[in-house]
Design a protein around this motif. Structure first.
Motif, PDB file in Angstrom:
ATOM      1  N   LYS A   4      17.285   3.072   7.255  1.00 15.88           N
ATOM      2  CA  LYS A   4      15.834   3.231   7.382  1.00 15.88           C
ATOM      3  C   LYS A   4      15.010   2.366   6.431  1.00 15.88           C
ATOM      4  CE  LYS A   4      13.709   7.155   8.985  1.00 15.88           C
ATOM      5  NZ  LYS A   4      13.108   8.412   8.546  1.00 15.88           N
ATOM      6  N   ARG A   5      15.496   2.240   5.198  1.00 14.80           N
ATOM      7  CA  ARG A   5      14.694   1.520   4.203  1.00 14.80           C
ATOM      8  C   ARG A   5      14.841   0.023   4.380  1.00 14.80           C
ATOM      9  NH1 ARG A   5      13.535   4.028  -1.111  1.00 14.80           N
ATOM     10  NH2 ARG A   5      13.222   6.197  -0.619  1.00 14.80           N
ATOM     11  N   LYS A   6      14.022  -0.557   5.177  1.00 13.06           N
ATOM     12  CA  LYS A   6      14.275  -1.939   5.570  1.00 13.06           C
ATOM     13  C   LYS A   6      13.124  -2.893   5.312  1.00 13.06           C
ATOM     14  CE  LYS A   6      18.447  -2.225   7.397  1.00 13.06           C
ATOM     15  NZ  LYS A   6      19.419  -3.259   7.108  1.00 13.06           N
ATOM     16  N   PHE A   7      12.172  -2.495   4.492  1.00 17.34           N
ATOM     17  CA  PHE A   7      11.019  -3.368   4.259  1.00 17.34           C
ATOM     18  C   PHE A   7      10.803  -3.609   2.774  1.00 17.34           C
ATOM     19  CE2 PHE A   7      10.404  -1.371   8.324  1.00 17.34           C
ATOM     20  CZ  PHE A   7       9.877  -2.374   9.118  1.00 17.34           C
ATOM     21  N   LEU A   8      10.508  -4.858   2.452  1.00 18.41           N
ATOM     22  CA  LEU A   8      10.083  -5.179   1.091  1.00 18.41           C
ATOM     23  C   LEU A   8       8.596  -5.507   1.165  1.00 18.41           C
ATOM     24  CD1 LEU A   8      10.848  -5.837  -1.920  1.00 18.41           C
ATOM     25  CD2 LEU A   8      10.892  -8.226  -1.180  1.00 18.41           C
ATOM     26  N   VAL A   9       7.797  -4.756   0.447  1.00 15.64           N
ATOM     27  CA  VAL A   9       6.356  -4.996   0.441  1.00 15.64           C
ATOM     28  C   VAL A   9       6.024  -6.013  -0.660  1.00 15.64           C
ATOM     29  CG1 VAL A   9       4.166  -3.898  -0.223  1.00 15.64           C
ATOM     30  CG2 VAL A   9       5.689  -2.769   1.425  1.00 15.64           C
ATOM     31  N   VAL A  10       5.331  -7.091  -0.273  1.00 13.62           N
ATOM     32  CA  VAL A  10       4.844  -8.055  -1.271  1.00 13.62           C
ATOM     33  C   VAL A  10       3.319  -8.065  -1.167  1.00 13.62           C
ATOM     34  CG1 VAL A  10       4.852 -10.445  -2.077  1.00 13.62           C
ATOM     35  CG2 VAL A  10       6.946  -9.454  -1.131  1.00 13.62           C
ATOM     36  N   THR A  11       2.682  -7.508  -2.181  1.00 12.42           N
ATOM     37  CA  THR A  11       1.232  -7.401  -2.126  1.00 12.42           C
ATOM     38  C   THR A  11       0.597  -8.092  -3.331  1.00 12.42           C
ATOM     39  OG1 THR A  11      -0.610  -5.843  -1.844  1.00 12.42           O
ATOM     40  CG2 THR A  11       1.195  -5.112  -3.251  1.00 12.42           C
ATOM     41  N   GLY A  12      -0.707  -8.080  -3.396  1.00 17.94           N
ATOM     42  CA  GLY A  12      -1.434  -8.742  -4.492  1.00 17.94           C
ATOM     43  C   GLY A  12      -2.727  -9.337  -3.965  1.00 17.94           C
ATOM     44  N   THR A  13      -3.618  -9.613  -4.863  1.00 17.28           N
ATOM     45  CA  THR A  13      -4.901 -10.234  -4.520  1.00 17.28           C
ATOM     46  C   THR A  13      -4.652 -11.564  -3.799  1.00 17.28           C
ATOM     47  OG1 THR A  13      -5.685  -9.314  -6.616  1.00 17.28           O
ATOM     48  CG2 THR A  13      -7.112 -10.942  -5.570  1.00 17.28           C
ATOM     49  N   VAL A  99       4.108  -6.343  -6.656  1.00 15.13           N
ATOM     50  CA  VAL A  99       2.696  -6.717  -6.763  1.00 15.13           C
ATOM     51  C   VAL A  99       2.611  -7.997  -7.584  1.00 15.13           C
ATOM     52  CG1 VAL A  99       0.372  -6.004  -7.449  1.00 15.13           C
ATOM     53  CG2 VAL A  99       2.059  -4.265  -6.792  1.00 15.13           C
ATOM     54  N   LEU A 100       2.142  -9.073  -6.963  1.00 20.05           N
ATOM     55  CA  LEU A 100       1.992 -10.329  -7.699  1.00 20.05           C
ATOM     56  C   LEU A 100       0.644 -10.330  -8.405  1.00 20.05           C
ATOM     57  CD1 LEU A 100       3.537 -13.006  -5.301  1.00 20.05           C
ATOM     58  CD2 LEU A 100       4.646 -11.505  -6.976  1.00 20.05           C
ATOM     59  N   ARG A 101       0.648 -10.746  -9.666  1.00 22.37           N
ATOM     60  CA  ARG A 101      -0.563 -10.786 -10.458  1.00 22.37           C
ATOM     61  C   ARG A 101      -0.833 -12.214 -10.923  1.00 22.37           C
ATOM     62  NH1 ARG A 101      -2.120  -5.650 -12.084  1.00 22.37           N
ATOM     63  NH2 ARG A 101      -4.112  -6.748 -12.143  1.00 22.37           N
ATOM     64  N   CYS A 102      -2.086 -12.512 -11.228  1.00 20.13           N
ATOM     65  CA  CYS A 102      -2.414 -13.841 -11.755  1.00 20.13           C
ATOM     66  C   CYS A 102      -3.628 -13.694 -12.668  1.00 20.13           C
ATOM     67  CB  CYS A 102      -2.713 -14.806 -10.605  1.00 20.13           C
ATOM     68  SG  CYS A 102      -2.987 -16.500 -11.148  1.00 20.13           S
ATOM     69  N   GLY A 131      -7.302  -4.618 -10.917  1.00 24.33           N
ATOM     70  CA  GLY A 131      -5.962  -4.204 -10.494  1.00 24.33           C
ATOM     71  C   GLY A 131      -5.993  -3.338  -9.238  1.00 24.33           C
ATOM     72  N   VAL A 132      -6.830  -3.713  -8.283  1.00 24.42           N
ATOM     73  CA  VAL A 132      -7.011  -2.882  -7.086  1.00 24.42           C
ATOM     74  C   VAL A 132      -5.704  -2.743  -6.283  1.00 24.42           C
ATOM     75  CG1 VAL A 132      -8.216  -2.714  -4.869  1.00 24.42           C
ATOM     76  CG2 VAL A 132      -9.485  -3.364  -6.912  1.00 24.42           C
ATOM     77  N   CYS A 133      -5.051  -3.859  -5.968  1.00 25.27           N
ATOM     78  CA  CYS A 133      -3.802  -3.779  -5.177  1.00 25.27           C
ATOM     79  C   CYS A 133      -2.758  -2.965  -5.920  1.00 25.27           C
ATOM     80  CB  CYS A 133      -3.236  -5.174  -4.897  1.00 25.27           C
ATOM     81  SG  CYS A 133      -4.174  -6.044  -3.649  1.00 25.27           S
ATOM     82  N   GLU A 134      -2.652  -3.203  -7.215  1.00 20.57           N
ATOM     83  CA  GLU A 134      -1.631  -2.499  -8.008  1.00 20.57           C
ATOM     84  C   GLU A 134      -1.884  -0.999  -8.009  1.00 20.57           C
ATOM     85  OE1 GLU A 134       0.078  -0.572 -11.460  1.00 20.57           O
ATOM     86  OE2 GLU A 134      -2.042  -0.949 -11.179  1.00 20.57           O
ATOM     87  N   SER A 135      -3.126  -0.581  -8.215  1.00 14.61           N
ATOM     88  CA  SER A 135      -3.344   0.873  -8.295  1.00 14.61           C
ATOM     89  C   SER A 135      -3.196   1.515  -6.922  1.00 14.61           C
ATOM     90  CB  SER A 135      -4.675   1.216  -8.961  1.00 14.61           C
ATOM     91  OG  SER A 135      -5.729   0.746  -8.186  1.00 14.61           O
ATOM     92  N   ILE A 147       4.713  -8.696 -11.064  1.00 15.79           N
ATOM     93  CA  ILE A 147       5.170  -9.989 -11.570  1.00 15.79           C
ATOM     94  C   ILE A 147       3.956 -10.848 -11.893  1.00 15.79           C
ATOM     95  CG2 ILE A 147       6.419 -12.114 -10.995  1.00 15.79           C
ATOM     96  CD1 ILE A 147       8.314 -10.425  -9.307  1.00 15.79           C
ATOM     97  N   ASP A 148       3.900 -11.323 -13.119  1.00 16.34           N
ATOM     98  CA  ASP A 148       2.807 -12.219 -13.500  1.00 16.34           C
ATOM     99  C   ASP A 148       3.170 -13.630 -13.043  1.00 16.34           C
ATOM    100  OD1 ASP A 148       0.715 -13.563 -14.603  1.00 16.34           O
ATOM    101  OD2 ASP A 148       1.277 -13.204 -16.690  1.00 16.34           O
TER     102      ASP A 148
END
Ligand SMILES: Nc1ncnc2c1ncn2[C@@H]1O[C@H](COP(=O)(O)OP(=O)(O)O)[C@@H](O)[C@H]1O
Ligand SMILES: [Mg+2]
Length: 191
Positions: A4-13, A99-102, A131-135, A147-148
């Motif tokens: 079932k666990r088949k997705f990696l979420v990559v998010t960030g601004t 969550v990618l950060r910059c 930090g909207v996406c992160e929170s 990840i910075d």
């Protein structure tokens, strides 16, 4: 799909480098890469138009159905790449949320290079500072891997994601630009 666990979420601004890193990651791990922005545009998965911001509003329900369908067909782990990718699927289907950060100034430089207008750049830099996406991702998943990406190339970011996945537990580096950048930088963007 078998498990079932088949997705990696990559998010960030927007501009933090999600698509660049996700492409490399998909090639390296032979996973499927879905760029949600592109998918929504291609299949018109919108539920209206935000006049104030001048952007269409994504229909997360339709996007979820489309993503699940594509994953079933591909029968591979899927990288969900998008600035709202953390809002599409429940925790039970997700391996980890990255969550990618910059840094604010670094992000502004990247968005300027992309040809974005100053208003949109400011809006996104503010969102990154807060930090909207992160929170939001923390609210959904309880833990995330931040990840910075400041000063790093997409290849290095991809390597850090692979290393996080191999370790099995998302190391939560905690980024708070409010405490990490100068008052001058904050005033410049938040004023
Ligand atoms: N790690 C990185 N360091 C510097 N620039 C990057 C990095 N990753 C991507 N870029 C550049 O920044 C811009 C935004 O990258 P992109 O992958 O489209 O971000 P996103 O998908 O998060 O909006 C692109 O012009 C890309 O070439
Ligand atoms: Mg992208």
């Amino acid at each position: 799909m078998s498990s079932k666990r088949k997705f990696l979420v990559v998010t960030g601004t927007p501009g933090t480098g999600k698509s660049a890193a996700s492409k490399l990651l998909a090639a390296e791990l032979r996973w499927m890469h879905i760029d949600l922005g592109k998918l929504a545009s291609r299949k018109r998965l919108f539920k209206g138009y935000d006049r104030k911001r001048g952007v269409p509003v994504a229909d997360l329900g339709k996007i979820k159905s489309e993503v699940l369908r594509a994953a079933r067909r591909a029968d591979r782990t899927v990288i969900l790449d998008g600035s709202y990718s953390h809002l599409v699927l429940p925790k039970s289907l997700v391996i980890a949320a990255v969550v990618l950060r910059c840094s604010p100034n670094g992000l502004a430089r990247r968005l300027r290079r992309k040809g974005w207008g100053e208003r949109k750049i400011r809006e996104n830099v503010q969102s990154e500072i807060l930090g909207v996406c992160e929170s939001e991702a923390m609210n959904v998943y309880g833990k995330v891997c931040e990840i910075d990406t400041t000063g790093k190339g997409a290849r290095e970011v991809c390597r850090e994601i692979v290393s996080m996945l191999r370790k099995g537990s998302p190391a939560t580096g905690s980024f708070d630009w409010l405490t990490q950048v100068s008052d001058r930088t904050l005033l410049r963007w938040m004023a």
